[in-house]
Design a protein around this motif. Structure first.
Motif, mmCIF file in Angstrom:
data_model
loop_
_atom_site.group_PDB
_atom_site.id
_atom_site.type_symbol
_atom_site.label_atom_id
_atom_site.label_comp_id
_atom_site.label_asym_id
_atom_site.label_seq_id
_atom_site.Cartn_x
_atom_site.Cartn_y
_atom_site.Cartn_z
ATOM 1 N N SER A 17 28.763 -25.534 55.538
ATOM 2 C CA SER A 17 28.619 -24.201 55.523
ATOM 3 C C SER A 17 28.662 -23.683 56.930
ATOM 4 N N VAL A 65 39.916 -17.753 49.724
ATOM 5 C CA VAL A 65 38.503 -17.906 49.975
ATOM 6 C C VAL A 65 37.641 -17.355 49.063
ATOM 7 N N ARG A 68 34.363 -19.227 47.381
ATOM 8 C CA ARG A 68 33.793 -20.162 48.497
ATOM 9 C C ARG A 68 32.920 -19.345 49.480
ATOM 10 N N MET A 84 30.142 -18.739 54.355
ATOM 11 C CA MET A 84 31.397 -19.668 54.340
ATOM 12 C C MET A 84 30.707 -20.985 53.726
ATOM 13 N N ASN A 85 30.909 -21.236 52.464
ATOM 14 C CA ASN A 85 30.715 -22.655 51.862
ATOM 15 C C ASN A 85 31.991 -23.491 51.650
ATOM 16 N N SER A 86 31.665 -24.833 51.421
ATOM 17 C CA SER A 86 32.779 -25.736 51.018
ATOM 18 C C SER A 86 33.860 -25.409 51.969
ATOM 19 N N LYS A 88 37.094 -25.876 54.451
ATOM 20 C CA LYS A 88 38.255 -26.834 54.600
ATOM 21 C C LYS A 88 39.057 -26.788 56.066
ATOM 22 N N ASP A 91 40.413 -23.619 56.903
ATOM 23 C CA ASP A 91 39.786 -22.478 57.354
ATOM 24 C C ASP A 91 39.571 -22.106 58.729
#
Length: 124
Positions: A17, A65, A68, A84-86, A88, A91
């Motif tokens: 994150s 997004v 997430r 911003m979580n998870s 990738k 991103d």
């Protein structure tokens, strides 16, 4: 001078994150919609990420997004955030914040000003 300034980017591994911040002049922040955009490496255009209305009552996200990322704003601090979580690898991008008086963000063209951007890199 009217400005917006991003911070909080960095290099993280997939699944981690980050929280981005966007500090704006008070006059801008209180009266304008604020939005996040991003531009991936080699990308020709900035991609819409999320937007929040001046009073915080209306929020929208790009499908990529949704679920997430979370956008928010703190009027007392004249600051907008993007949690911003998870994360990738896809991103990975330079993330920009922008103010908007004209709903131009819907066309990828907020009225501005824009910040200088903050780099987010997500490794696999």
């Amino acid at each position: 001078q009217v400005t917006v300034t991003e911070s909080g980017g960095g290099l993280v591994q997939a699944g981690a994150s980050l929280r981005l911040s966007c500090a704006a002049s008070g006059a801008i922040f209180r009266t304008r919609l604020m939005a996040w955009f991003r531009q991936a490496p080699g990308g020709e255009e900035r991609e819409f990420v999320a937007a929040i209305s001046a009073n915080g009552g209306t929020i929208s996200y790009a499908d990529s997004v949704k679920g997430r990322f979370t956008i928010s704003r703190d009027t007392a601090k004249n600051t907008m955030y993007l949690q911003m979580n998870s994360l990738k690898p896809e991103d990975t991008a330079v993330y920009y914040c922008a103010a908007d008086q004209t709903m131009g963000y819907l066309r990828g063209q907020p009225s501005g000003p824009w910040g200088q951007g903050t780099q987010v890199t997500v490794s696999a």
